[in-house]
Design an enzyme around this catalytic site. Structure first.
Site, PDB file in Angstrom:
ATOM      1  N   HIS A 141      46.483  33.096  13.785  1.00 56.88           N
ATOM      2  CA  HIS A 141      46.141  34.047  12.972  1.00 56.88           C
ATOM      3  C   HIS A 141      45.153  34.867  13.478  1.00 56.88           C
ATOM      4  O   HIS A 141      44.134  34.265  13.882  1.00 56.88           O
ATOM      5  CB  HIS A 141      45.845  33.674  11.459  1.00 56.88           C
ATOM      6  CG  HIS A 141      45.589  34.659  10.695  1.00 56.88           C
ATOM      7  ND1 HIS A 141      46.733  35.316  10.083  1.00 56.88           N
ATOM      8  CD2 HIS A 141      44.444  35.494  10.032  1.00 56.88           C
ATOM      9  CE1 HIS A 141      46.053  36.376   9.177  1.00 56.88           C
ATOM     10  NE2 HIS A 141      44.781  36.267   9.234  1.00 56.88           N
ATOM     11  N   VAL A 185      48.689  29.945   2.015  1.00 56.04           N
ATOM     12  CA  VAL A 185      48.818  30.998   3.130  1.00 56.04           C
ATOM     13  C   VAL A 185      47.573  31.122   3.897  1.00 56.04           C
ATOM     14  O   VAL A 185      46.396  31.331   3.510  1.00 56.04           O
ATOM     15  CB  VAL A 185      48.942  32.473   2.211  1.00 56.04           C
ATOM     16  CG1 VAL A 185      49.001  33.668   3.439  1.00 56.04           C
ATOM     17  CG2 VAL A 185      50.103  32.675   1.401  1.00 56.04           C
TER      18      VAL A 185
HETATM   19  C1  GAR Z   1      49.813  38.012  16.455  1.00 54.50           C
HETATM   20  O1  GAR Z   1      48.569  38.707  16.507  1.00 54.50           O
HETATM   21  C2  GAR Z   1      49.425  36.980  15.337  1.00 54.50           C
HETATM   22  O2  GAR Z   1      48.232  36.300  15.466  1.00 54.50           O
HETATM   23  C3  GAR Z   1      49.900  37.374  14.172  1.00 54.50           C
HETATM   24  O3  GAR Z   1      50.967  38.268  14.562  1.00 54.50           O
HETATM   25  C4  GAR Z   1      51.034  38.710  16.099  1.00 54.50           C
HETATM   26  C5  GAR Z   1      52.187  38.306  16.619  1.00 54.50           C
HETATM   27  O4  GAR Z   1      52.194  38.785  18.244  1.00 54.50           O
HETATM   28  N1  GAR Z   1      50.175  36.661  13.292  1.00 54.50           N
HETATM   29  C6  GAR Z   1      49.954  36.884  12.024  1.00 54.50           C
HETATM   30  O5  GAR Z   1      49.246  37.958  11.531  1.00 54.50           O
HETATM   31  C7  GAR Z   1      50.444  35.709  11.155  1.00 54.50           C
HETATM   32  N2  GAR Z   1      49.732  35.872   9.803  1.00 54.50           N
HETATM   33  P1  GAR Z   1      53.138  38.246  19.187  1.00 54.50           P
HETATM   34  O6  GAR Z   1      54.655  38.523  18.379  1.00 54.50           O
HETATM   35  O7  GAR Z   1      52.948  39.099  20.356  1.00 54.50           O
HETATM   36  O8  GAR Z   1      52.939  36.822  19.535  1.00 54.50           O
END
Ligand code: GAR
Length: 200
Positions: free
Chosen positions: A107, A142
């Site tokens: 996260h 969550v």
């Molecule tokens: C990342 O920044 C991850 O931490 C976030 O989505 C992005 C995915 O990037 N996840 C969340 O916000 C989950 N709550 P990626 O597809 O390039 O790995």
């Protein structure tokens, strides 16, 4: 003990690729046994296909069916650990209980601050001076399970949510593989909410 990980993603897949590259470089001893996406055209899923990894699109139009199909793939492929890497769905309590202690998530904030969507923008707008990222076990809430690893990122006066997100992402790419290694090596004990290194 197996070292097989399943990756669940919904989008770009840069965390998945960072894990893949760390495996190639010998920094992480594991096999990616499945890449599963709830979006058929997720760039991360297309990349996994290109790389010849076992790749699966699973529709979550019906969440129960989607989760059942996902669980079936994970079990058939013999995954020891499930890594959520930008998987933008909340998994049901049933699913989480089925794989208790075997699901990690990354996260882009220092939890418990700024759970949910657009964490980097939430942190920027709140005005914090430091943000970062967190790898944690997934529990029934969550973004709320026990924390395995965090990295701190400074917020600069001339930052934008976009620039901050990019610097956080670079840290995500490092700590996710480190956290996976820690968990696969079974080098931890959980005391209450605290994930502690085992003393050697
Ligand atoms: C990342 O920044 C991850 O931490 C976030 O989505 C992005 C995915 O990037 N996840 C969340 O916000 C989950 N709550 P990626 O597809 O390039 O790995």
């Amino acid at each position: 003990m197996g070292r097989r990980i399943a990756i669940l993603l919904s989008g770009r897949g840069s965390n998945f690729l960072a894990i893949y590259e760390n495996i190639l470089r010998g920094k992480l001893d594991a096999d990616i046994c499945a890449v599963i996406s709830d979006r058929s055209k997720a760039p991360g899923l297309l990349k996994a296909k290109e790389l010849g990894l076992p790749s699966f699109f699973v529709s979550f139009k019906d969440r129960a069916k989607g989760e059942e199909e996902t669980a079936r793939i994970i079990e058939e492929r013999g995954a020891d650990l499930i890594c959520l890497a930008g998987f933008m769905r909340i998994l049901s309590a049933n699913f989480v209980r089925r794989f208790k202690g075997k699901i990690l998530n990354i996260h882009p904030s220092l939890l418990p601050s700024f759970p949910g969507l657009d964490a980097q923008k939430q942190a920027f707008e709140y005005g914090v001076k430091y943000s970062g990222c967190t790898v944690h076990f997934v529990d029934e809430g969550v973004d709320s399970g026990p924390i395995v690893k965090q990295a701190i990122v400074k917020v600069f006066d001339d930052d934008t949510p976009q620039k901050l997100a990019e610097r956080i992402l670079r840290e995500e790419h490092k700590i996710y593989s480190e956290a996976i290694k820690l968990v696969l090596d079974n080098q931890y004990v959980i005391e209450g909410r605290r994930v502690l290194f085992k003393k050697k």
